[in-house]
Design a protein around this motif. Structure first.
Motif, short mmCIF file in Angstrom:
data_model
loop_
_atom_site.label_atom_id
_atom_site.label_comp_id
_atom_site.label_asym_id
_atom_site.label_seq_id
_atom_site.Cartn_x
_atom_site.Cartn_y
_atom_site.Cartn_z
N ALA A 217 0.08 5.06 0.00
CA ALA A 217 0.95 5.62 0.97
C ALA A 217 1.85 6.85 0.22
CB ALA A 217 1.95 4.93 1.90
N PHE A 218 2.29 6.36 -1.07
CA PHE A 218 2.92 7.32 -1.91
C PHE A 218 2.54 8.02 -2.57
CE2 PHE A 218 6.28 4.01 -1.44
CZ PHE A 218 7.62 4.66 -1.61
N MET A 219 1.18 7.94 -2.75
CA MET A 219 0.24 9.01 -3.44
C MET A 219 -0.19 9.95 -2.24
SD MET A 219 -0.51 8.41 -6.45
CE MET A 219 -2.24 8.94 -7.13
N ALA A 220 -0.21 9.77 -1.06
CA ALA A 220 -0.36 10.86 -0.17
C ALA A 220 0.91 11.62 0.16
CB ALA A 220 -0.75 10.08 1.44
N MET A 221 2.11 11.05 0.21
CA MET A 221 3.40 11.59 0.25
C MET A 221 3.45 12.80 -0.88
SD MET A 221 6.12 8.92 1.59
CE MET A 221 5.85 7.55 0.68
N TYR A 222 2.83 12.41 -2.50
CA TYR A 222 3.07 13.19 -3.43
C TYR A 222 2.15 14.37 -3.22
CZ TYR A 222 1.32 14.64 -7.87
OH TYR A 222 0.63 15.63 -8.99
N LYS A 223 1.09 14.23 -2.76
CA LYS A 223 0.11 15.31 -2.57
C LYS A 223 0.43 16.45 -1.63
CE LYS A 223 -4.89 16.31 -0.94
NZ LYS A 223 -5.94 15.66 -0.52
N PHE A 224 1.15 15.92 -0.74
CA PHE A 224 1.84 17.02 0.44
C PHE A 224 3.49 17.50 0.49
CE2 PHE A 224 -2.02 15.56 2.16
CZ PHE A 224 -2.96 16.79 2.07
N SER A 225 4.04 16.89 -0.80
CA SER A 225 5.25 17.12 -0.83
C SER A 225 5.52 18.18 -1.72
CB SER A 225 5.91 15.98 -1.50
OG SER A 225 7.45 16.37 -1.74
N LEU A 226 6.44 19.04 -1.31
CA LEU A 226 6.65 20.54 -2.09
C LEU A 226 8.43 20.21 -2.69
CD1 LEU A 226 6.25 23.22 0.72
CD2 LEU A 226 4.82 22.27 -1.21
#
Length: 316
Positions: A160-169
């Motif tokens: 979940a945190f990796m997904a947030m990392y992928k699309f966080s600006l």
């Protein structure tokens, strides 16, 4: 030793859990091949890496501590660190895949890796039991309901945190994978630590019940977030003339409501393209320059598919 029984007891519960997680990703279920690949990596790749890294750590500990102390440290310190790193490495590979596009996907892929790892670990524990049928059954129950689920949830949290990392600006995005890994290790540590002492075993089960509850809530919140995102993006497409009025609400509904103007044989493809369009629009908005062209191409493709279904009845 119960070889055949251990094989079935290790495999069947994990496949049931995997199917439940996969099917609950209701708006855009991940490709089965990627989910199974993640499961396979957890069952084989992560286990091999864990054995190699654990051997190095254990050898170092033997230089300073007794065998008893080394065993304790291996369970509560080495295992959470080594196993979570080994399981999490495959998420870095998956992160580059276009299908890994939101927090729910991180939960699914991470969960699949954890379940694969838990399956292999369970088999070794089940097969090693030689103190009678009753003890074997109890080990199967505890490890199937808690230990393997712990592996699932810890790696799903990192996913979940990796997904947030992928699309966080956000400029602080680089801390997200580290935070996710730390939480995964913490979950693992709490379970192993409390199991290590007779007077804290009961706390281990209460902690895991709480963590399982949080995981279920997190999954549901993620799905609700997806629903709001899809509805928002597709409502914008209604305003731009792509969709008829009311279609976004039907696409995001839980029922079997018919889509006006869409033949039933084309509705599944129509809904899939609509959902992918919504996700790709969000990803384009939150992606770096390197991936923008990929998402722009996907958006054009899915808009074309939707127009063809609406105007020509899906010529393909």
């Amino acid at each position: 030793m119960y070889l055949v029984e251990s094989v079935f007891a290790a495999i069947l519960p994990m496949l049931v859990y995997l199917y439940i997680i996969w099917k609950n990703d209701k708006f855009e279920p991940e490709p089965a091949r990627l989910v199974l690949l993640s499961f396979g990596y957890g069952a084989i790749g992560a286990v091999i890496l864990t054995l190699l890294m654990s051997a190095i750590f254990s050898a170092s500990l033997y230089l300073f501590y007794s065998e008893e102390t080394n065993s304790f440290l291996g369970a509560v310190m080495v295992a959470p660190v080594v196993e979570e790193i080994a399981k999490g490495l495959f998420l870095i590979v998956l992160l580059k895949n276009i299908n890994f596009d939101n927090v729910t996907d991180g939960l699914v892929y991470g969960g699949a890796i954890g379940l694969g790892f838990g399956m292999t670990e369970n088999f070794f524990y089940f097969f090693a039991q030689d103190t009678g049928l009753y003890t074997w059954v109890m080990v199967v129950i505890v490890r199937s309901l808690f230990s393997a689920v712990m592996h699932c949830i810890s790696t799903a949290t990192l996913g979940a945190f990796m997904a947030m990392y992928k699309f966080s600006l956000n400029k602080a995005k680089k801390t997200l994978p580290v935070t996710g890994l730390a939480l995964a290790m913490l979950i693992h540590f709490l379970w192993n630590f409390n199991l290590s002492f007779e007077n804290t075993v009961i706390f281990a089960f209460f902690i895991m019940i709480a963590i399982i509850t949080i995981f279920i809530l997190m999954f549901r919140v993620s799905i609700k977030h997806e629903k709001r995102l899809i509805l928002s993006e597709l409502t914008e497409e209604v305003e731009n003339g792509l969709f008829p009025e009311g279609h976004p609400e039907v696409i995001t509904s839980s029922g079997e409501t018919a889509l006006y103007g869409i033949e039933s044989c084309h509705s599944e493809r129509y809904i899939q393209s609509a959902v992918k369009l919504a996700f790709r629009k969000t990803q384009l908005r939150n992606s770096n320059d390197k991936n923008k062209l990929i998402y722009e191409t996907e958006i054009v493709k899915h808009r074309k598919i939707i127009k063809e279904i609406l105007t020509n009845g899906d010529d393909e």
